[in-house]
Design an enzyme around this catalytic site. Structure first.
Site, PDB file in Angstrom:
ATOM      1  N   MET A  81      20.547 -32.093  13.817  1.00  0.00           N
ATOM      2  CA  MET A  81      19.957 -30.849  14.282  1.00  0.00           C
ATOM      3  C   MET A  81      20.822 -30.188  15.355  1.00  0.00           C
ATOM      4  SD  MET A  81      15.935 -31.982  14.427  1.00  0.00           S
ATOM      5  CE  MET A  81      15.348 -30.317  14.768  1.00  0.00           C
ATOM      6  N   HIS A  82      20.521 -28.913  15.607  1.00  0.00           N
ATOM      7  CA  HIS A  82      21.024 -28.140  16.757  1.00  0.00           C
ATOM      8  C   HIS A  82      22.480 -27.694  16.675  1.00  0.00           C
ATOM      9  CE1 HIS A  82      17.356 -29.788  18.370  1.00  0.00           C
ATOM     10  NE2 HIS A  82      17.874 -30.987  18.556  1.00  0.00           N
ATOM     11  N   ASP A 241      16.999 -33.739  10.569  1.00  0.00           N
ATOM     12  CA  ASP A 241      17.025 -35.174  10.284  1.00  0.00           C
ATOM     13  C   ASP A 241      15.819 -35.927  10.827  1.00  0.00           C
ATOM     14  OD1 ASP A 241      17.815 -34.916  12.944  1.00  0.00           O
ATOM     15  OD2 ASP A 241      19.661 -36.077  12.716  1.00  0.00           O
TER      16      ASP A 241
END
Length: 506
Positions: A81-82, A241
């Protein structure tokens, strides 16, 4: 067309697996790649490595399972992520992607909170405080530090959504991963125009946002040829995830909590309504279950702490420059298991890349505290495992303190596959911890989401009920629990004692 694929674009590699409509795993494959750290606490990757790995693992899975191109009905995507992928108007990547564990954006986090009118107002808009790992600070960092690159940027995608673009040609994401950008109105499951306005960011930078099981496109002719599939193959929204891993563990109803120990560590609890930690220590994100949410605590260096120890102190470099471990993880954990509970007073703070939950501190550093001449390698490894598990307990206690019910704990990732570390979790948490019958991580969760998108199930809850099962359970040992209850407050106090000194380390 009955087989579904799950693809997980991870930090250390990409994994793909194929499942039958009943959730049986037919084949799986992985491909690893590296991560660049141009400066201390910076972390970057080349998105081209993800795409190369994706092609490799999908073709391997198709070959292993002896699938015809037309056998694959749908693909689900998961990923770290991110991370931020910056694209120009020609669809080319402008610079390496900044990853979830990159800590360069402390000033941008302050800028975001200031522009939003303070942390409390920011949380009202997007349910979370500004953290260095999130995507929005990365976009502002690019604008503040690489203005020429920012001027060329027309789209910002998350890692798995860059793979989606390469697969389908579509700019799209879904609500669970989008929650971690800090730009999503999590309660209403849409981009936050008020925050975008305050940050002076055009909403055209962001892709269209879907629910996790929705179909976002089909394979282009080029992608189908590269993967050995057909253009009829659908690609569903998928999930970040953490949410994907939770789906794979059946965390799709109230009362269920999951822990996951990979590079990072996660404590994840399902919620039927959006719930918030007033102090912003936990993330509140949209779940991959339509119309549901989750709360999540994240530590940045979980399995990554043990990986660091092996790389730094238990490996050699061969003539070609490749790092080769001299001791396996299994041997290290065996040595740890032979040492006493509590590592005879040795404590490890697992803040090798700063920390999120509960400290929100990008300056935090790792530390071994209490070393004596009596300590050996087994003690150090045990203290690392215990320190990571204590850090997970920080999140666990916040969740229970907010009154969120926890009736069952399910463990995933490397920390669940190892019986010793799973037992340690049970002892530290004081709860029975169940392993999963099929612990294949996020790739399995998004393969199930693909099965929903392909019409095999009406929703993800039905898919999980049919396909997800728990295996053996580890119950807490009373003596170990008592020892950990004594050591845990010491662990917490050590961070408080060192917190003011971390920024002075440079």
């Amino acid at each position: 067309m009955s087989v579904c694929l799950g693809i997980d674009v991870g930090t250390s590699g990409t994994k793909a697996l194929a499942i039958s409509p009943e959730g049986e795993i037919l084949a799986s494959a992985s491909s690893n790649y590296g991560c660049a750290h141009p400066k201390p606490l910076w972390s970057e990757q080349d998105p081209e490595d993800w795409w190369t790995a994706t092609i490799k693992v999908v073709r391997a899975v198709v070959k292993q399972a002896k699938l015809k191109p037309s056998d694959v009905a749908a693909i689900g995507l998961s990923g770290q992520m991110h991370g931020s992928v910056f694209l120009d108007k020609a669809g080319k990547v402008i610079r390496p992607a900044l990853l979830w564990n990159d800590q360069r954006t402390a000033k941008e986090c302050e800028e975001i909170e200031s522009r939003a009118g303070g942390r409390a107002k920011l949380i009202q808009m997007v349910a979370n405080p500004a953290l260095t790992g999130f995507t929005a600070p990365k976009i502002l960092w690019l604008r503040n530090n690489e203005p020429k690159n920012f001027a060329k940027t027309v789209k910002v995608l998350l890692p798995k959504d860059e793979i989606r673009r390469r697969l389908t040609g579509e700019f799209a994401t879904e609500v669970s991963d989008a929650s971690g950008t800090l730009l999503l109105d999590v309660v209403h499951r849409r981009w936050s125009q008020p925050l975008l306005d305050k940050l002076e960011l055009d909403n055209s930078l962001l892709p269209k946002c879907y629910e996790s099981e929705e179909v976002t496109g089909t394979l282009t002719a080029e992608a189908a040829k590269l993967l050995g599939l057909t253009t009829a193959c659908k690609v569903v929204g998928g999930a970040g995830d953490c949410a994907a891993g939770a789906v794979g563990n059946g965390i799709v109803k109230a009362g269920l909590l999951a822990t996951s120990i990979g590079t990072s560590g996660v404590v994840f609890v399902h919620s039927d309504e959006p719930q918030f930690d007033p102090e912003g220590r936990l993330h509140t994100f949209c779940h991959a279950v339509r119309g549901k949410w989750h709360m999540m605590g994240v530590i940045l260096s979980a399995g990554g702490s043990l990986q660091w120890f092996q790389d730094a102190l238990c490996s050699t470099i061969d003539k070609k420059g490749a790092r080769k471990p001299t001791v396996s993880f299994e041997e290290l954990v065996k040595e740890a298991a032979a040492t006493p509970t509590g590592a005879e007073g040795l404590q490890f703070l697992p803040y090798l890349a700063g920390e999120r939950t509960p400290h929100l501190d990008p300056h935090a550093r790792g530390a071994l505290i209490g070393l004596t001449l009596a300590h050996g390698r087994g003690h150090i490894v045990r203290s690392i495992l215990e320190g990571v598990t204590y850090a997970l307990r920080d999140s666990f206690e916040i969740i229970e303190g907010l009154g969120v019910p926890v009736k069952q704990v399910r463990a995933g990732g490397g920390g669940a596959k190892n019986p010793f570390w799973r037992q340690m979790q049970a002892d530290v948490f004081g709860k029975a911890v169940s392993a999963m019958a099929a612990d294949e991580g996020p790739a399995y969760g998004v393969a199930l989401l693909a099965a929903v998108g392909a019409g095999h199930y009406k929703d993800i809850s039905q898919a999980c009920a049919a396909a997800v099962e728990t295996a053996e359970s580890s119950k807490p040992d009373a003596r170990a629990r008592k020892a950990y209850d004594h050591a845990f407050p010491v662990f917490q106090g050590l961070y408080r004692s060192l917190r003011s000194e971390f920024p002075n380390l440079g």
